[in-house]
Design an enzyme around this catalytic site. Structure first.
Site, mmCIF file in Angstrom:
data_model
loop_
_atom_site.group_PDB
_atom_site.id
_atom_site.type_symbol
_atom_site.label_atom_id
_atom_site.label_comp_id
_atom_site.label_asym_id
_atom_site.label_seq_id
_atom_site.Cartn_x
_atom_site.Cartn_y
_atom_site.Cartn_z
ATOM 1 C CG ASP A 78 -13.292 8.005 7.074
ATOM 2 O OD1 ASP A 78 -14.014 7.019 7.286
ATOM 3 O OD2 ASP A 78 -12.066 7.907 6.851
ATOM 4 N NE ARG A 81 -4.142 -1.795 2.120
ATOM 5 C CZ ARG A 81 -5.226 -1.775 2.886
ATOM 6 N NH1 ARG A 81 -5.350 -0.828 3.813
ATOM 7 N NH2 ARG A 81 -6.167 -2.672 2.741
#
Length: 298
Positions: A150, A42
């Site tokens: 978020d 990632r």
């Protein structure tokens, strides 16, 4: 540095530890060694974009004052954003019941405040709005507001656009899809659906780290925090429960994910009233206060 060099960079143990420690401090994420290959995969694109040769150089950057912005990118890359519409449908039954309970207050000029904490791409907040509007069609004209937050700035931007490719609208019935979304097709992309203003007008989407101070001043009647705390260790969860209690209205409800629980809920002022459904337990909360004060005085 060549692109191929960054793609071949390996996450060495010292860099893994540095990244894991930083992720924990910044966001409460607990990363285990077994996930190092996933973390490496990632983050390699961040090395490539920044022109860095290896993870040691990347760690030097994110640990420096100049790396503050990149720390947000790091957390964004490590955060799992998996959601879909009407996930864990029993909670939307709770939501309908809560609307019925609050409706007299709403019609008398009161407010209904809902928080989707860890909103991911926005499906949860939109599902809540659809549930409420479908149950009481004129509720959008009352004082209803949904806050969606978020930690990941990329998914916050996605949620603000409220546009979903066809593969992401599964879970919405054909009738609801037609009623609450307009179909749109962007050049070179699959058909997509954009939420109508009747939904988006009641939702505000902001970036928020749950481990940072919460700027909201008003309490919430309903808080969704589902499939978020599962990524935190027990110590971090224990810090969050009192914060959620303080953010709830006295008769509010906290909804967690299907695999999440508050261990010993009464210890934190909650009582469990249904599957992953918690309400403030005021009697226990008030009896705990003198003991807490006594401890602080000692």
């Amino acid at each position: 540095m060549s692109t191929s060099a960054s793609q071949q960079a390996d996450l060495d143990p010292a860099s893994f530890r540095a990244i894991a420690d930083l992720a924990y401090r910044e966001s409460g994420l607990t990363l285990v060694q077994e996930k190092s290959s996933m973390i490496q995969s990632r983050l390699r694109h961040r090395l490539r974009d920044l022109g860095l040769a290896d993870f040691a150089a990347y760690c030097s950057l994110v640990q420096s004052d100049a790396g503050q912005g990149e720390r947000r990118n790091l957390i964004s890359a490590l955060t799992t954003n998996v959601s879909h519409f009407f996930r864990e449908s029993h909670h939307f039954d709770v939501l309908r019941a809560e609307l019925d309970r609050h409706l007299p207050k709403l019609r008398a000029g009161g407010q209904l405040r809902i928080w989707s904490a860890g909103c991911s791409n926005g499906q949860e907040a939109l599902s809540a709005a659809m549930t409420l509007l479908d149950h009481v069609p004129d509720v959008a004209r009352l004082d209803l507001r949904i806050l969606a937050t978020d930690i990941d700035p990329e998914v916050v931007q996605f949620a603000r656009k409220a546009t979903y490719p066809e593969r992401l609208v599964r879970g919405i019935s054909p009738d609801m899809l037609k009623k609450y979304f307009d179909q749109t097709t962007e050049a070179g992309h699959e058909p997509s659906y954009i939420a109508k203003p009747v939904l988006t007008d009641v939702i505000r989407v902001n970036e928020l780290n749950l481990l940072s101070p919460w700027p909201m001043r008003k309490r919430f009647d309903i808080i969704f925090c589902r499939n978020v705390v599962i990524y935190f260790d027990q110590r971090t969860q224990e810090k969050l429960w009192p914060s959620f209690l303080n953010a709830l209205a006295p008769d509010g409800v906290l909804l967690l994910g299907h695999s999440e629980r508050i261990a010993e809920p009464e210890r934190y002022g909650f009582t469990c009233t249904g599957p992953t459904t918690y309400r403030p337990c005021h009697a226990l909360k008030s009896t705990a206060r003198p003991e807490k004060q006594k401890q602080s005085e000692g």
